[in-house]
Enzyme design. Structure first.
Site, PDB file in Angstrom:
ATOM      1  N   GLY A   1       3.096   6.378   6.261  1.00  0.00           N
ATOM      2  CA  GLY A   1       2.118   5.805   7.063  1.00  0.00           C
ATOM      3  C   GLY A   1       2.797   4.963   8.233  1.00  0.00           C
ATOM      4  O   GLY A   1       2.469   5.352   9.345  1.00  0.00           O
TER       5      GLY A   1
ATOM      6  N   ARG B   1      -6.298  11.356  11.683  1.00  0.00           N
ATOM      7  CA  ARG B   1      -6.700  12.174  10.333  1.00  0.00           C
ATOM      8  C   ARG B   1      -8.114  12.787  10.538  1.00  0.00           C
ATOM      9  O   ARG B   1      -8.295  14.074   9.863  1.00  0.00           O
ATOM     10  CB  ARG B   1      -6.966  11.158   9.308  1.00  0.00           C
ATOM     11  CG  ARG B   1      -5.750  10.792   8.537  1.00  0.00           C
ATOM     12  CD  ARG B   1      -5.422  10.012   7.327  1.00  0.00           C
ATOM     13  NE  ARG B   1      -4.210   9.945   6.635  1.00  0.00           N
ATOM     14  CZ  ARG B   1      -3.852   8.770   6.100  1.00  0.00           C
ATOM     15  NH1 ARG B   1      -4.833   8.076   5.585  1.00  0.00           N
ATOM     16  NH2 ARG B   1      -2.691   8.888   5.454  1.00  0.00           N
TER      17      ARG B   1
ATOM     18  N   GLY C   1       2.237   8.725   0.150  1.00  0.00           N
ATOM     19  CA  GLY C   1       2.621   9.045  -1.265  1.00  0.00           C
ATOM     20  C   GLY C   1       2.491  10.249  -1.929  1.00  0.00           C
ATOM     21  O   GLY C   1       3.229  10.495  -2.964  1.00  0.00           O
TER      22      GLY C   1
ATOM     23  N   LYS D   1      10.452  -1.705   0.399  1.00  0.00           N
ATOM     24  CA  LYS D   1      10.637  -2.099  -1.249  1.00  0.00           C
ATOM     25  C   LYS D   1      11.541  -0.755  -2.034  1.00  0.00           C
ATOM     26  O   LYS D   1      11.112   0.313  -1.739  1.00  0.00           O
ATOM     27  CB  LYS D   1       9.563  -2.433  -2.000  1.00  0.00           C
ATOM     28  CG  LYS D   1       9.048  -3.714  -1.455  1.00  0.00           C
ATOM     29  CD  LYS D   1       7.736  -4.032  -2.198  1.00  0.00           C
ATOM     30  CE  LYS D   1       7.304  -5.118  -2.470  1.00  0.00           C
ATOM     31  NZ  LYS D   1       6.339  -5.304  -3.487  1.00  0.00           N
TER      32      LYS D   1
HETATM   33  P1  ADP Z   1       6.014   4.000   5.085  1.00  0.00           P
HETATM   34  O1  ADP Z   1       4.614   3.699   5.120  1.00  0.00           O
HETATM   35  O2  ADP Z   1       6.523   4.951   6.186  1.00  0.00           O
HETATM   36  O3  ADP Z   1       6.241   4.516   3.747  1.00  0.00           O
HETATM   37  P2  ADP Z   1       6.822   1.366   4.161  1.00  0.00           P
HETATM   38  O4  ADP Z   1       5.382   1.043   4.059  1.00  0.00           O
HETATM   39  O5  ADP Z   1       7.809   1.852   2.892  1.00  0.00           O
HETATM   40  O6  ADP Z   1       7.043   2.607   5.002  1.00  0.00           O
HETATM   41  O7  ADP Z   1       7.845   0.340   4.977  1.00  0.00           O
HETATM   42  C1  ADP Z   1       7.390  -0.098   6.263  1.00  0.00           C
HETATM   43  C2  ADP Z   1       7.505  -1.503   6.406  1.00  0.00           C
HETATM   44  O8  ADP Z   1       9.119  -1.979   5.956  1.00  0.00           O
HETATM   45  C3  ADP Z   1       7.337  -1.882   7.763  1.00  0.00           C
HETATM   46  O9  ADP Z   1       6.417  -2.946   7.467  1.00  0.00           O
HETATM   47  C4  ADP Z   1       8.735  -2.550   8.025  1.00  0.00           C
HETATM   48  O10 ADP Z   1       8.360  -3.897   8.797  1.00  0.00           O
HETATM   49  C5  ADP Z   1       9.371  -3.047   6.713  1.00  0.00           C
HETATM   50  N1  ADP Z   1      10.591  -3.082   6.977  1.00  0.00           N
HETATM   51  C6  ADP Z   1      11.888  -2.292   7.430  1.00  0.00           C
HETATM   52  N2  ADP Z   1      12.873  -2.802   7.415  1.00  0.00           N
HETATM   53  C7  ADP Z   1      12.621  -4.174   6.967  1.00  0.00           C
HETATM   54  C8  ADP Z   1      13.822  -5.170   7.018  1.00  0.00           C
HETATM   55  N3  ADP Z   1      14.944  -4.995   7.287  1.00  0.00           N
HETATM   56  N4  ADP Z   1      13.246  -6.504   6.468  1.00  0.00           N
HETATM   57  C9  ADP Z   1      11.684  -6.568   6.345  1.00  0.00           C
HETATM   58  N5  ADP Z   1      10.857  -5.673   6.380  1.00  0.00           N
HETATM   59  C10 ADP Z   1      11.336  -4.363   6.702  1.00  0.00           C
HETATM   60 MG    MG Z   2       3.652   1.784   4.674  1.00  0.00          MG
END
Ligand code: ADP
Ligand code: MG
Length: 393
Positions: A351, A39, A374, A200
Site C-alpha cells: 500500500g 481500487r 499482503g 518492520k
Molecule cells: P508497504 O505498505 O508498502 O508494504 P510498510 O507498511 O511495510 O510498506 O511500511 C511503510 C512505513 O514504513 C511507512 O509509514 C514509512 O514511514 C515507514 N518507514 C520506512 N522507513 C522508515 C524508517 N527508517 N524509520 C521509521 N519508519 C520508516
Molecule cells: Mg503499509
C-alpha cells in the site's frame, strides 16, 4: 488445474445470468469521503465486460475492519455512487449482505444491470468463512467471479466459501493480471532484484526468508534495515530496531550467503534527532548514538539504483524511508526513478510503496502496480492463495 478466465466465461455466455462478483473496493476513506478511488477504477474493467455481455451483476466487497458489526461509517453506499459515475450507469445498492432483501434486489435486476451489496464484513461469518453465509451468497448467484486479488490470501465466505458452492466460476481480469505479473517474480528472467523496505522485519519475515535465496540481489532499506544492521553489530542509534528479530535477520543473511546471493544493506543514512518534518538532518555512514535513521543516504540510493539498472526483473515492496515527510522521501524517490528507468520487468506491491509511486506520478513507467500488498507478498513467496485455489476445477 487452472481457473477459467473471464474471456472463457464470456465466450460461453452470461446473458441473463446472475453473476456474483467479489471485488476489492476497500478504498481509503477520508472523513466519510473516498480518499483515492484507484481500487474502484481497477474493478470497473471486469464489470464493464460482464455488463456488456448481459450479465446481472451482484457485486460484493469489504471495506475496512468492521469486525462483524454494522458500522455506518464503513458502509459501501458512497462507493455505489462513485462506481455509478465511473460506469456511467445506475448502480443499485442493497443495505443488506444476504437474506430476503438482497434476494429481492438481485431478482429485480435486468440484463446488464448491477447491484452492490453492503460491506460483507458487517457479517461476522465473512472472515470465519461461515457455511451459512457462503450459502446465502451462493443463493444469489448462477456464476461466481473473483476479482479481489487483495483478499485472495484469505479464506473468507465471499472469497472461498461461495466459490466452492457455485460450479460456474472464473477469475476476473484484475485477479488474472495480478497473477500473471507476479508469476514473473517467481519465475524471473535474471538477474532478479528484490527491494524490500518499510517498517518492520516481523511483518515481512516470511517474504525475506523466501526471497533471500531466490533473488540474485536482495536490497533492504527502510526501518527494517536497522534490525539487519543491529544483527551485524553495527550502531543503530534510536532507529526502529526489533530486538527480538535479530536472530531472524541473521538467518536471512545466512540463507542468502548459502545460496550465493547478494544481500545489500544501506551504507549511509539520513539521520535526525527527532522524527519531525522540519527536523535538521545529516548524512552519516553509520547512525550515531542518540540519532535516528529515517531514510537511505545518497550513496545507498545510487547503489540500489545501479542494481535496478542491471536487473532484468525487479520486485519492490516497502518504502526506503519515512516518505510521508518530504525531507525523508529522497531515497524512496531515487529508487522509484531507478525502477521506472530500468528496462527490467518491474512489479511494485504494498500500500505505502504504491502510494509513493503514485505521489511521484511514476505509475505509468512501472511494469505493474499490485493492488494487494499482503496477497502479493504471499504469492511471491510461492504460497498458494486460497481464493485462487477455490476457483480451480
Ligand atoms: P508497504 O505498505 O508498502 O508494504 P510498510 O507498511 O511495510 O510498506 O511500511 C511503510 C512505513 O514504513 C511507512 O509509514 C514509512 O514511514 C515507514 N518507514 C520506512 N522507513 C522508515 C524508517 N527508517 N524509520 C521509521 N519508519 C520508516
Ligand atoms: Mg503499509
Amino acid at each position: 488445474m487452472a481457473s477459467k478466465t473471464l474471456d472463457e466465461l464470456l465466450a460461453e455466455g452470461v446473458r441473463g445470468q446472475r453473476v456474483f462478483v467479489r471485488a476489492d473496493l476497500n478504498v481509503p476513506l477520508d472523513g466519510g469521503r473516498i480518499g483515492d478511488d484507484t481500487r474502484i477504477r481497477a474493478a470497473t474493467g471486469s464489470l464493464r465486460r460482464l455488463l456488456a455481455g448481459g450479465a446481472r451483476v451482484i457485486l460484493a466487497s469489504h471495506l475496512g475492519r468492521p469486525k462483524g458489526e454494522r458500522k455506518p461509517e464503513l458502509s459501501l453506499a458512497p462507493i455505489a455512487e462513485r462506481l455509478g459515475e465511473l460506469l456511467e450507469r445506475k448502480v443499485a445498492f442493497c443495505p443488506e449482505v444476504v437474506g430476503p432483501l438482497a434476494q429481492a434486489a438481485a431478482d429485480a435486476l435486468g440484463d446488464g444491470e448491477l447491484l452492490l451489496l453492503e460491506n460483507v464484513r458487517f457479517e461476522p461469518g465473512e472472515t470465519r468463512n461461515d457455511d451459512a453465509l457462503a450459502k446465502g451468497f451462493a443463493e444469489l448467484a448462477d456464476v461466481y467471479v473473483n476479482d479481489a486479488f487483495g483478499t485472495a490470501h484469505r479464506a473468507h465466505a465471499s472469497t472461498v466459501g461461495v466459490a466452492r458452492l457455485v460450479s460456474r466460476r472464473a477469475a476476473g481480469d484484475l485477479l488474472r493480471a495480478e497473477l500473471e505479473h507476479l508469476k514473473v517474480v517467481r519465475e524471473p528472467e535474471r538477474p532478479l532484484l528484490c527491494l524490500l523496505g518499510g517498517a518492520k522485519v516481523s511483518d515481512k519475515l516470511a517474504v525475506l526468508e523466501a526471497l533471500a535465496p531466490h533473488a540474485d540481489v536482495l536490497a533492504i532499506g527502510g526501518a527494517m534495515a536497522y534490525t539487519f544492521l543491529a544483527a551485524r553489530g553495527e550502531p543503530t542509534g534510536t532507529s526502529l530496531v526489533e530486538p527480538d528479530r535479530l536472530d531472524d535477520a541473521r538467518r536471512v543473511e545466512e540463507a542468502a550467503a548459502k545460496a550465493g546471493r547478494k544481500l545489500l544493506l544501506p551504507t549511509d543514512h539520513v539521520v535526525v534527532e527527532k522524527l519531525e518534518p522540519d527536523a535538521p538532518s545529516e548524512i552519516r555512514a553509520q547512525v550515531p548514538e542518540g540519532l535516528m535513521g529515517v531514510d537511505i543516504g545518497p550513496e545507498t540510493a545510487a547503489t540500489f539504483a545501479a542494481e535496478a539498472a542491471a536487473a532484468r526483473t525487479i520486485f519492490w515492496n516497502g518504502p526506503m524511508g519515512v516518505f510521508e515527510m518530504d525531507a525523508f522521501a529522497k531515497g524512496t524517490e531515487a529508487v522509484a526513478n531507478a525502477v521506472a528507468s530500468s528496462a527490467a520487468r518491474s512489479v511494485v506491491g504494498g500500500g505505502d510503496s504504491v502510494a509513493a509511486i503514485n505521489r511521484l506520478a511514476l505509475g505509468d513507467r512501472i511494469g505493474h502496480l499490485s493492488t494487494g500488498g499482503g496477497a502479493s507478498l504471499e504469492f511471491v513467496q510461492g504460497k498458494t492463495l486460497p481464493g485462487v485455489a477455490a476457483l480451480e476445477d
